[in-house]
Design a protein around this motif. Sequence first.
Motif, PDB file in Angstrom:
ATOM      1  N   HIS A   1       0.847  -1.188   0.000  1.00  0.00           N
ATOM      2  CA  HIS A   1       0.000   0.000   0.000  1.00  0.00           C
ATOM      3  C   HIS A   1       0.886   1.242   0.000  1.00  0.00           C
ATOM      4  N   GLY A   2       1.306   1.595  -1.183  1.00  0.00           N
ATOM      5  CA  GLY A   2       2.121   2.779  -1.388  1.00  0.00           C
ATOM      6  C   GLY A   2       1.848   3.329  -2.765  1.00  0.00           C
ATOM      7  N   PRO A   3       2.293   4.561  -3.044  1.00  0.00           N
ATOM      8  CA  PRO A   3       2.024   5.144  -4.361  1.00  0.00           C
ATOM      9  C   PRO A   3       2.734   4.393  -5.473  1.00  0.00           C
ATOM     10  N   LEU A   4       2.132   4.380  -6.640  1.00  0.00           N
ATOM     11  CA  LEU A   4       2.807   3.828  -7.809  1.00  0.00           C
ATOM     12  C   LEU A   4       4.017   4.679  -8.162  1.00  0.00           C
ATOM     13  N   PRO A   5       5.037   4.084  -8.756  1.00  0.00           N
ATOM     14  CA  PRO A   5       6.179   4.888  -9.224  1.00  0.00           C
ATOM     15  C   PRO A   5       5.723   5.967 -10.206  1.00  0.00           C
ATOM     16  N   ASP A   6       6.488   7.036 -10.266  1.00  0.00           N
ATOM     17  CA  ASP A   6       6.157   8.149 -11.155  1.00  0.00           C
ATOM     18  C   ASP A   6       5.956   7.660 -12.587  1.00  0.00           C
ATOM     19  N   GLY A   7       4.893   8.130 -13.196  1.00  0.00           N
ATOM     20  CA  GLY A   7       4.620   7.821 -14.596  1.00  0.00           C
ATOM     21  C   GLY A   7       3.814   6.560 -14.832  1.00  0.00           C
ATOM     22  N   VAL A   8       3.696   5.687 -13.824  1.00  0.00           N
ATOM     23  CA  VAL A   8       3.017   4.412 -14.037  1.00  0.00           C
ATOM     24  C   VAL A   8       1.509   4.601 -14.160  1.00  0.00           C
TER      25      VAL A   8
ATOM     26  N   LEU B   1     -11.461  10.693  -5.373  1.00  0.00           N
ATOM     27  CA  LEU B   1     -11.306   9.829  -4.211  1.00  0.00           C
ATOM     28  C   LEU B   1     -10.145  10.280  -3.329  1.00  0.00           C
ATOM     29  N   SER B   2      -9.057  10.700  -3.963  1.00  0.00           N
ATOM     30  CA  SER B   2      -7.896  11.152  -3.202  1.00  0.00           C
ATOM     31  C   SER B   2      -8.174  12.454  -2.467  1.00  0.00           C
TER      32      SER B   2
ATOM     33  N   ASP C   1      -5.216   9.701   2.506  1.00  0.00           N
ATOM     34  CA  ASP C   1      -4.308   8.726   3.111  1.00  0.00           C
ATOM     35  C   ASP C   1      -4.332   7.376   2.413  1.00  0.00           C
ATOM     36  N   THR C   2      -5.285   7.179   1.521  1.00  0.00           N
ATOM     37  CA  THR C   2      -5.384   5.933   0.767  1.00  0.00           C
ATOM     38  C   THR C   2      -4.739   6.112  -0.603  1.00  0.00           C
ATOM     39  N   HIS C   3      -3.920   5.145  -0.988  1.00  0.00           N
ATOM     40  CA  HIS C   3      -3.220   5.223  -2.280  1.00  0.00           C
ATOM     41  C   HIS C   3      -4.123   4.594  -3.347  1.00  0.00           C
ATOM     42  N   TRP C   4      -5.010   5.417  -3.869  1.00  0.00           N
ATOM     43  CA  TRP C   4      -6.006   4.925  -4.827  1.00  0.00           C
ATOM     44  C   TRP C   4      -5.375   4.463  -6.127  1.00  0.00           C
ATOM     45  N   ASP C   5      -4.228   5.029  -6.480  1.00  0.00           N
ATOM     46  CA  ASP C   5      -3.572   4.563  -7.697  1.00  0.00           C
ATOM     47  C   ASP C   5      -3.123   3.118  -7.557  1.00  0.00           C
ATOM     48  N   ARG C   6      -2.666   2.751  -6.364  1.00  0.00           N
ATOM     49  CA  ARG C   6      -2.242   1.363  -6.147  1.00  0.00           C
ATOM     50  C   ARG C   6      -3.452   0.430  -6.102  1.00  0.00           C
ATOM     51  N   ILE C   7      -4.559   0.896  -5.547  1.00  0.00           N
ATOM     52  CA  ILE C   7      -5.780   0.097  -5.546  1.00  0.00           C
ATOM     53  C   ILE C   7      -6.225  -0.173  -6.978  1.00  0.00           C
ATOM     54  N   LEU C   8      -6.208   0.857  -7.821  1.00  0.00           N
ATOM     55  CA  LEU C   8      -6.565   0.671  -9.225  1.00  0.00           C
ATOM     56  C   LEU C   8      -5.673  -0.370  -9.882  1.00  0.00           C
TER      57      LEU C   8
ATOM     58  N   LEU D   1      -0.927  -3.292   3.082  1.00  0.00           N
ATOM     59  CA  LEU D   1      -1.144  -4.014   1.838  1.00  0.00           C
ATOM     60  C   LEU D   1      -2.448  -3.573   1.192  1.00  0.00           C
ATOM     61  N   VAL D   2      -2.513  -3.730  -0.121  1.00  0.00           N
ATOM     62  CA  VAL D   2      -3.759  -3.670  -0.873  1.00  0.00           C
ATOM     63  C   VAL D   2      -4.009  -5.075  -1.407  1.00  0.00           C
ATOM     64  N   VAL D   3      -5.193  -5.614  -1.145  1.00  0.00           N
ATOM     65  CA  VAL D   3      -5.567  -6.934  -1.654  1.00  0.00           C
ATOM     66  C   VAL D   3      -6.883  -6.787  -2.409  1.00  0.00           C
ATOM     67  N   SER D   4      -6.956  -7.372  -3.593  1.00  0.00           N
ATOM     68  CA  SER D   4      -8.183  -7.314  -4.393  1.00  0.00           C
ATOM     69  C   SER D   4      -8.538  -8.708  -4.871  1.00  0.00           C
TER      70      SER D   4
END
Length: 220
Positions: free
Chosen positions: A109-116, A132-133, A138-145, A209-212
């Motif tokens: 559960h962290g931000p995606l690398p720049d540009g991803v 959403l952000s 505090d939630t890393h919505w890009d990583r959830i996506l 963690l993010v789990v889907s």
Amino acid sequence: MIEELLPDGPSWAEAFDDPADATLFPEEEAVIARAVDKRRREFTTARHCARRAMAGLGVAPAPLLPGERGAPKWPDGVVGSMTHCAGYRAAVVGQAGKVLTVGIDAEPHGPLPDGVLDVVSRPAERAQLHDLSTTDPDTHWDRILFSCKESVYKAWFPLTGEWLGFDDAELSFDAGSGEFTARLLKTGHSAEGEPLTGFHGRWLVGNDLVVSAIVRLRRN
């Protein structure tokens, strides 16, 4: 964690470390004979989880070898999915007569690398993530996506045998319920005699963690 995302029926197992009793069949050992230690531990523990999950269905242990595009080859009568990331491994399996397909994914559960994000998302998705952000910074919505799109691909591939790019599915999120809907933009495929147009899944954030997960049950 992952059991919170699943309907009744599938069997699951997860691990937050690499247990000493996790072993491989000789055929699996051959696959990773030259792998570095990190890859070996991921591969081994994910299959340890998968065999524990299969045991919950009454299925005997069996080698789980990578097939086309790395998708695992499950024993006859079993459908399933495996995932691993730093600090987490999991597997979910179901009886093929009851479960049509499964896709699971875990990410830190962290931000995606720049540009991803621009590579893995569509404009409408980026607009929703912005909203959403703003509400929940505090939630890393890009990583959830990203995680949910990985689950979409893992659910899609066993049904079609075709590649599904990040741009071939558009996701929308219900932040309150932890659910998502994936609208498939790649047409021409069917499931159980009907057009395959999308998937419904769930996600959660916990333990850094993010789990889907997507579990599509067969129609009665």
